[in-house]
Design an enzyme around this catalytic site. Structure first.
Site, PDB file in Angstrom:
ATOM      1  N   LYS A  44       0.834  -1.198   0.000  1.00  0.00           N
ATOM      2  CA  LYS A  44       0.000   0.000   0.000  1.00  0.00           C
ATOM      3  C   LYS A  44       0.874   1.255   0.000  1.00  0.00           C
ATOM      4  O   LYS A  44       1.941   1.281   0.624  1.00  0.00           O
ATOM      5  CB  LYS A  44      -0.903  -0.049   1.231  1.00  0.00           C
ATOM      6  CG  LYS A  44      -2.029   0.963   1.276  1.00  0.00           C
ATOM      7  CD  LYS A  44      -2.913   0.645   2.476  1.00  0.00           C
ATOM      8  CE  LYS A  44      -4.032   1.657   2.667  1.00  0.00           C
ATOM      9  NZ  LYS A  44      -4.883   1.300   3.830  1.00  0.00           N
ATOM     10  N   SER A 122      -9.719   1.135   2.912  1.00  0.00           N
ATOM     11  CA  SER A 122      -8.840   1.943   2.081  1.00  0.00           C
ATOM     12  C   SER A 122      -7.767   1.110   1.390  1.00  0.00           C
ATOM     13  O   SER A 122      -7.064   1.613   0.519  1.00  0.00           O
ATOM     14  CB  SER A 122      -8.182   3.038   2.925  1.00  0.00           C
ATOM     15  OG  SER A 122      -7.276   2.492   3.858  1.00  0.00           O
ATOM     16  N   SER A 146     -10.133  -1.349   7.036  1.00  0.00           N
ATOM     17  CA  SER A 146      -9.501  -1.108   5.737  1.00  0.00           C
ATOM     18  C   SER A 146      -8.898  -2.340   5.091  1.00  0.00           C
ATOM     19  O   SER A 146      -8.628  -2.335   3.892  1.00  0.00           O
ATOM     20  CB  SER A 146      -8.426  -0.024   5.866  1.00  0.00           C
ATOM     21  OG  SER A 146      -9.001   1.209   6.180  1.00  0.00           O
TER      22      SER A 146
END
Length: 379
Positions: A44, A122, A146
């Site tokens: 990420k 996310s 997330s």
């Protein structure tokens, strides 16, 4: 824009092929370092990599400000022989940007099963990368769903480790009382291999100093569940299809010898509980982002959350959640302290911990969310 179909990646690693060549040569000459030697992964874009890739949390505000060191988890992955293919797209600032799976730098991450439906956020880019077989797995971060939420909608195995199991050093923070890093893979075995590498004490992250003795998560994957007590939690907003799959899973657990305890209940999660989570998350983000910038990104022109909002607005980017965070008070304030105390009570002492103790459980199971809803329903 990279990967225009799914937009799961913000950028690819320009050194990936040379790293792969070096690792192949090492394998031939000296043998593999371990099970992850030569395995391609993505991470990420809020996890620092000290290479030619950027770490921006999806925002142009941090573009062009290189990380001076790898995040601790990146050090672990490189030492294990992983090939970092690229940086995964995300909800900007890992949730502070608003729209699920959208960032200024990466655009809108799309669900590989149906691009009209949300991949959620996310850590959507890490999940889509694994789901669409763009890499063996991805590494995501979670503050409030997330990892688990996109994993549920994308059909991948997402592991949200307990706080303190995996280091957060070198990860752009949201709320350190809740932040964690975890694997997102297509199957449980791959996730376990990745967690074995990630779950290591870090001297710079004091939360990891309290973790128990190391566990081999691969050895923990046993098909014989005889004597294992599993609590069944049926309260869920899952649809009929998810509940039907859940019932089939219960049958499978029973065949494997598990002792099933039905009717386990957890406290009702109301809108006020969600609002308290946001109180904690936004208050900590306002306080902890400047600390992170000063310690890890001293070359950045922004120093505070207010700076981030101002620069973003100057570029035409509106970030309502960040503006909401900026209006919060201090961590020492009564609203934050009350909210933190209550969510810990309802989720721990009155929640999971209580259920485990009362019913003498080894695990809890409940239906996952799903199916994914359309982007139109989010508007």
């Amino acid at each position: 824009m990279l990967n225009p179909t799914l937009q799961a990646l913000i950028e690819t690693n320009p050194d990936a092929l040379s790293v792969a060549d070096d690792l192949d040569r090492e394998r031939r000459e000296r043998g593999p370092r371990g099970r992850l030697h030569g395995i391609p992964l993505v991470v990420k874009d809020n996890i620092e990599t000290a290479d030619r890739m950027q770490t921006t949390a999806g925002s142009n505000v941090l573009a062009g400000v290189p990380a001076s060191r790898d995040a601790f988890v990146i050090e672990r992955l490189r030492a294990a022989g992983v090939i970092l293919l690229g940086k995964a797209n995300l909800t900007e600032w890992a949730g502070g940007g608003g729209r699920n799976g959208y960032s200024t730098r990466g655009g809108q991450t799309l669900n590989p099963y149906d691009p009209r439906r949300t991949p959620l956020g996310s850590s959507s880019g890490s999940g889509v990368t694994a789901s669409a077989n763009l890499a063996v797995a991805g590494v995501g971060t979670e503050t409030m769903g997330s990892i688990l939420a996109p994993s549920a909608l994308l059909g991948v195995v997402g592991v949200k480790p307990t706080i303190g199991l995996v280091s957060r050093t070198g990860v752009v923070p949201v709320a350190l009382s809740m932040d964690t890093v975890g694997p997102m893979a297509r199957n449980v075995v791959d996730a376990a291999h990745l967690l074995n590498v990630l779950a290591t004490p870090d001297p710079e992250d004091v939360a990891t100093s309290t973790r128990p003795a190391p566990v081999d998560y691969i050895k923990a994957l046993v098909p014989d569940l005889r004597g294992i007590r599993i609590g069944i939690v049926r309260e869920s907003s899952a649809g009929e299809a998810s509940r039907a799959l859940f019932e089939r899973a219960i049958v499978d657990f029973r065949k494997l010898g598990a002792i099933l305890v039905d009717g386990v209940t957890l406290p009702d999660v109301s809108e006020s509980w969600f609002a308290e989570h946001l109180e904690v998350m936004f208050t900590e983000f306002k306080a902890q982002l400047p600390q992170y910038l000063a310690a890890r990104r001293p070359r950045a022109t922004v120093r505070t959350l207010a700076d981030v909002i101002e620069v973003s607005k100057r570029d035409g980017v509106q970030l309502p959640p960040l503006e909401q965070a900026q209006r919060k008070g201090d961590i020492s304030g009564e609203p934050y302290q009350r909210a933190l105390s209550h969510i810990r009570q309802i989720s721990r002492s009155d929640g999971i911990d209580d259920a485990v103790l009362v019913h003498r459980l080894d695990a809890l199971i409940s239906p996952a969310m799903g199916p994914a809803w359309s982007f139109a329903e989010e508007e």
